[in-house]
Motif scaffolding. Structure first.
Motif, PDB file in Angstrom:
ATOM      1  N   VAL A 150     -53.524  39.447  67.712  1.00 22.56           N
ATOM      2  CA  VAL A 150     -54.168  40.468  68.551  1.00 22.56           C
ATOM      3  C   VAL A 150     -53.303  41.720  68.628  1.00 22.56           C
ATOM      4  O   VAL A 150     -53.806  42.849  68.539  1.00 22.56           O
ATOM      5  CB  VAL A 150     -54.461  39.899  69.961  1.00 22.56           C
ATOM      6  N   ASP A 151     -51.992  41.542  68.775  1.00 25.84           N
ATOM      7  CA  ASP A 151     -51.127  42.721  68.807  1.00 25.84           C
ATOM      8  C   ASP A 151     -51.125  43.426  67.455  1.00 25.84           C
ATOM      9  O   ASP A 151     -50.989  44.655  67.396  1.00 25.84           O
ATOM     10  CB  ASP A 151     -49.697  42.342  69.203  1.00 25.84           C
ATOM     11  N   GLY A 152     -51.299  42.667  66.365  1.00 28.74           N
ATOM     12  CA  GLY A 152     -51.410  43.296  65.054  1.00 28.74           C
ATOM     13  C   GLY A 152     -52.635  44.183  64.953  1.00 28.74           C
ATOM     14  O   GLY A 152     -52.573  45.297  64.415  1.00 28.74           O
ATOM     15  N   ILE A 153     -53.768  43.709  65.477  1.00 24.51           N
ATOM     16  CA  ILE A 153     -54.980  44.527  65.488  1.00 24.51           C
ATOM     17  C   ILE A 153     -54.776  45.751  66.381  1.00 24.51           C
ATOM     18  O   ILE A 153     -55.125  46.879  66.015  1.00 24.51           O
ATOM     19  CB  ILE A 153     -56.180  43.702  65.985  1.00 24.51           C
ATOM     20  N   ALA A 154     -54.203  45.526  67.569  1.00 24.91           N
ATOM     21  CA  ALA A 154     -53.980  46.634  68.503  1.00 24.91           C
ATOM     22  C   ALA A 154     -53.066  47.685  67.890  1.00 24.91           C
ATOM     23  O   ALA A 154     -53.310  48.900  68.023  1.00 24.91           O
ATOM     24  CB  ALA A 154     -53.383  46.102  69.806  1.00 24.91           C
ATOM     25  N   GLU A 155     -52.019  47.244  67.203  1.00 22.61           N
ATOM     26  CA  GLU A 155     -51.085  48.193  66.593  1.00 22.61           C
ATOM     27  C   GLU A 155     -51.756  48.962  65.469  1.00 22.61           C
ATOM     28  O   GLU A 155     -51.537  50.175  65.310  1.00 22.61           O
ATOM     29  CB  GLU A 155     -49.857  47.431  66.078  1.00 22.61           C
ATOM     30  N   ALA A 174     -72.185  54.918  65.076  1.00 23.17           N
ATOM     31  CA  ALA A 174     -72.341  53.481  65.293  1.00 23.17           C
ATOM     32  C   ALA A 174     -71.263  52.992  66.243  1.00 23.17           C
ATOM     33  O   ALA A 174     -70.233  53.648  66.442  1.00 23.17           O
ATOM     34  CB  ALA A 174     -72.250  52.724  63.962  1.00 23.17           C
ATOM     35  N   SER A 175     -71.523  51.826  66.819  1.00 26.37           N
ATOM     36  CA  SER A 175     -70.509  51.171  67.657  1.00 26.37           C
ATOM     37  C   SER A 175     -70.332  49.738  67.178  1.00 26.37           C
ATOM     38  O   SER A 175     -71.280  49.083  66.735  1.00 26.37           O
ATOM     39  CB  SER A 175     -70.912  51.196  69.134  1.00 26.37           C
ATOM     40  N   ILE A 176     -69.086  49.259  67.247  1.00 24.29           N
ATOM     41  CA  ILE A 176     -68.730  47.928  66.770  1.00 24.29           C
ATOM     42  C   ILE A 176     -67.902  47.237  67.844  1.00 24.29           C
ATOM     43  O   ILE A 176     -66.944  47.816  68.365  1.00 24.29           O
ATOM     44  CB  ILE A 176     -67.918  48.004  65.459  1.00 24.29           C
ATOM     45  N   HIS A 177     -68.264  46.008  68.161  1.00 21.99           N
ATOM     46  CA  HIS A 177     -67.503  45.221  69.128  1.00 21.99           C
ATOM     47  C   HIS A 177     -66.796  44.099  68.381  1.00 21.99           C
ATOM     48  O   HIS A 177     -67.436  43.342  67.644  1.00 21.99           O
ATOM     49  CB  HIS A 177     -68.429  44.638  70.200  1.00 21.99           C
ATOM     50  N   LEU A 178     -65.486  43.989  68.551  1.00 25.73           N
ATOM     51  CA  LEU A 178     -64.697  42.905  67.981  1.00 25.73           C
ATOM     52  C   LEU A 178     -64.273  41.967  69.092  1.00 25.73           C
ATOM     53  O   LEU A 178     -63.831  42.417  70.156  1.00 25.73           O
ATOM     54  CB  LEU A 178     -63.455  43.441  67.264  1.00 25.73           C
ATOM     55  N   THR A 181     -61.987  34.970  69.493  1.00 23.17           N
ATOM     56  CA  THR A 181     -62.512  33.856  70.282  1.00 23.17           C
ATOM     57  C   THR A 181     -61.441  32.904  70.802  1.00 23.17           C
ATOM     58  O   THR A 181     -61.742  32.021  71.608  1.00 23.17           O
ATOM     59  CB  THR A 181     -63.509  33.050  69.434  1.00 23.17           C
ATOM     60  N   ASP A 182     -60.199  33.073  70.362  1.00 22.75           N
ATOM     61  CA  ASP A 182     -59.155  32.114  70.735  1.00 22.75           C
ATOM     62  C   ASP A 182     -58.098  32.699  71.658  1.00 22.75           C
ATOM     63  O   ASP A 182     -57.015  32.143  71.817  1.00 22.75           O
ATOM     64  CB  ASP A 182     -58.487  31.535  69.486  1.00 22.75           C
ATOM     65  N   THR A 183     -58.405  33.806  72.299  1.00 24.93           N
ATOM     66  CA  THR A 183     -57.493  34.409  73.257  1.00 24.93           C
ATOM     67  C   THR A 183     -58.294  35.288  74.203  1.00 24.93           C
ATOM     68  O   THR A 183     -59.283  35.904  73.786  1.00 24.93           O
ATOM     69  CB  THR A 183     -56.387  35.236  72.566  1.00 24.93           C
ATOM     70  N   PRO A 184     -57.914  35.367  75.489  1.00 23.86           N
ATOM     71  CA  PRO A 184     -58.702  36.152  76.443  1.00 23.86           C
ATOM     72  C   PRO A 184     -58.510  37.653  76.335  1.00 23.86           C
ATOM     73  O   PRO A 184     -59.247  38.407  76.969  1.00 23.86           O
ATOM     74  CB  PRO A 184     -58.206  35.634  77.799  1.00 23.86           C
ATOM     75  N   ASP A 185     -57.541  38.093  75.553  1.00 27.67           N
ATOM     76  CA  ASP A 185     -57.213  39.523  75.520  1.00 27.67           C
ATOM     77  C   ASP A 185     -57.477  40.124  74.141  1.00 27.67           C
ATOM     78  O   ASP A 185     -56.721  40.961  73.682  1.00 27.67           O
ATOM     79  CB  ASP A 185     -55.729  39.717  75.901  1.00 27.67           C
ATOM     80  N   GLY A 186     -58.558  39.689  73.491  1.00 27.80           N
ATOM     81  CA  GLY A 186     -58.799  40.134  72.131  1.00 27.80           C
ATOM     82  C   GLY A 186     -60.152  40.766  71.918  1.00 27.80           C
ATOM     83  O   GLY A 186     -60.953  40.286  71.112  1.00 27.80           O
ATOM     84  N   GLU A 187     -60.438  41.843  72.649  1.00 28.39           N
ATOM     85  CA  GLU A 187     -61.717  42.533  72.479  1.00 28.39           C
ATOM     86  C   GLU A 187     -61.496  44.034  72.312  1.00 28.39           C
ATOM     87  O   GLU A 187     -60.637  44.628  72.964  1.00 28.39           O
ATOM     88  CB  GLU A 187     -62.640  42.274  73.668  1.00 28.39           C
ATOM     89  N   TRP A 188     -62.307  44.632  71.436  1.00 28.64           N
ATOM     90  CA  TRP A 188     -62.254  46.074  71.187  1.00 28.64           C
ATOM     91  C   TRP A 188     -63.668  46.620  71.066  1.00 28.64           C
ATOM     92  O   TRP A 188     -64.556  45.942  70.543  1.00 28.64           O
ATOM     93  CB  TRP A 188     -61.524  46.384  69.875  1.00 28.64           C
ATOM     94  N   LEU A 189     -63.835  47.842  71.517  1.00 23.49           N
ATOM     95  CA  LEU A 189     -65.075  48.570  71.277  1.00 23.49           C
ATOM     96  C   LEU A 189     -64.731  49.810  70.468  1.00 23.49           C
ATOM     97  O   LEU A 189     -63.928  50.643  70.905  1.00 23.49           O
ATOM     98  CB  LEU A 189     -65.764  48.969  72.578  1.00 23.49           C
ATOM     99  N   ILE A 190     -65.329  49.919  69.296  1.00 16.49           N
ATOM    100  CA  ILE A 190     -65.115  51.069  68.419  1.00 16.49           C
ATOM    101  C   ILE A 190     -66.362  51.929  68.470  1.00 16.49           C
ATOM    102  O   ILE A 190     -67.472  51.445  68.179  1.00 16.49           O
ATOM    103  CB  ILE A 190     -64.842  50.618  66.968  1.00 16.49           C
ATOM    104  N   THR A 198     -63.324  56.632  68.753  1.00 20.22           N
ATOM    105  CA  THR A 198     -62.544  56.211  69.916  1.00 20.22           C
ATOM    106  C   THR A 198     -62.555  54.684  69.957  1.00 20.22           C
ATOM    107  O   THR A 198     -63.561  54.042  69.628  1.00 20.22           O
ATOM    108  CB  THR A 198     -63.114  56.761  71.233  1.00 20.22           C
ATOM    109  N   ILE A 199     -61.428  54.114  70.366  1.00 21.19           N
ATOM    110  CA  ILE A 199     -61.280  52.666  70.388  1.00 21.19           C
ATOM    111  C   ILE A 199     -60.735  52.261  71.747  1.00 21.19           C
ATOM    112  O   ILE A 199     -59.691  52.760  72.183  1.00 21.19           O
ATOM    113  CB  ILE A 199     -60.337  52.183  69.275  1.00 21.19           C
ATOM    114  N   THR A 200     -61.441  51.368  72.414  1.00 27.52           N
ATOM    115  CA  THR A 200     -61.037  50.902  73.735  1.00 27.52           C
ATOM    116  C   THR A 200     -61.020  49.380  73.746  1.00 27.52           C
ATOM    117  O   THR A 200     -61.612  48.730  72.892  1.00 27.52           O
ATOM    118  CB  THR A 200     -61.995  51.419  74.827  1.00 27.52           C
ATOM    119  N   ARG A 201     -60.307  48.823  74.738  1.00 25.56           N
ATOM    120  CA  ARG A 201     -60.224  47.371  74.894  1.00 25.56           C
ATOM    121  C   ARG A 201     -61.192  46.978  76.015  1.00 25.56           C
ATOM    122  O   ARG A 201     -60.858  47.060  77.190  1.00 25.56           O
ATOM    123  CB  ARG A 201     -58.797  46.950  75.250  1.00 25.56           C
TER     124      ARG A 201
END
Length: 249
Positions: A150-155, A174-178, A181-190, A198-201
């Protein structure tokens, strides 16, 4: 973070040492077109050494690729290349640990902190470990935690936001949601627009959603895998286009 950098460098060296890499490390790296395992090892070993030179150099920008790098060429034999890689990674970690993490040194386009380079080199090493493991047939990132992925994606997205958020390539409609599924802190909205991206968590409905393990999402985000095997809700072409344009170096 520094311990993790060494662990990822060791895993990379293990892959380079595998017989499948070839005695001369000539096995192709499918995720880095036109590169062999030797090319990949040379790249990562040189990057580690260039960051040490950058920390020591005092300039506002990273030491360029065409600079002369002491001990910058990998040895001839496969096992010696692994040793060379670990020597460079160990020197880098020792240098990072010795510094004030807020000290500013050269970056890509201007000064960055020592902490920036620690995180950047961790994830550079992690992603190239993935390249090497895919090249030699290892199970990719088998021991990597969801939190590290998750930190790799965030970085990755931090870099995109800092340096390419208004690039023509990432603009769109367009918008994309990532969702990992195996961690509670792994969501992004592009959100792609005519002005940039813009990219937010956050957890928000989007035109398309992609769900999967954090390591699999990391591989997709960095252009190392397709959507096959991931859950996709909506038009896959929207997600595929995003991954294609945002994975460019």
């Amino acid at each position: 973070m520094h311990d993790q950098l060494l662990l990822q460098a060791t895993a990379f060296a293990d892959a380079v040492s595998a017989p499948a890499a070839g005695d001369d490390l000539s096995a192709p790296v499918a995720t880095c077109p036109d590169w062999t395992v030797r090319d990949l090892a040379r790249h990562l070993g040189q990057v580690h050494r260039r960051v040490v030179m950058t920390i020591d150099g005092g300039a506002e920008r990273m030491v360029p690729r065409d600079a002369e790098i002491p001990d910058g060429e990998p040895p001839a034999t496969r096992d010696d290349v692994a040793t060379w890689l670990l020597a460079g990674a160990s020197a880098l970690v020792a240098r990072l640990r010795a510094e004030d993490q807020e000290r500013e040194v050269g970056g890509f386009v201007g000064p960055v902190t020592i902490a920036f380079w620690g995180r950047r080199q961790l994830h550079e090493t992690l992603v190239h470990r993935l390249d090497a493991e895919l090249a030699v047939g290892f199970e990719p990132l088998a021991d990597v935690s969801p939190e590290l992925a998750v930190d790799g994606i965030a970085e990755w997205y931090d870099l995109l936001t800092a340096y390419r958020s208004t690039s023509r390539r990432v603009r769109g409609d367009a918008s994309i949601h990532l969702h990992a599924t195996d961690t509670p802190d792994g969501e992004w909205l592009i959100r792609r627009s005519a002005d940039g991206v813009t990219i937010t968590r956050e957890h928000v409905k989007a035109d398309v959603a992609v769900r999967g393990r954090a390591v699999d999402l990391l591989a997709a985000v960095t252009g190392r895998r397709t959507l096959e095997g991931l859950e996709v809700f909506g038009d896959p072409a929207v997600a595929e286009d995003w991954f294609r344009v945002s994975a460019l170096g």
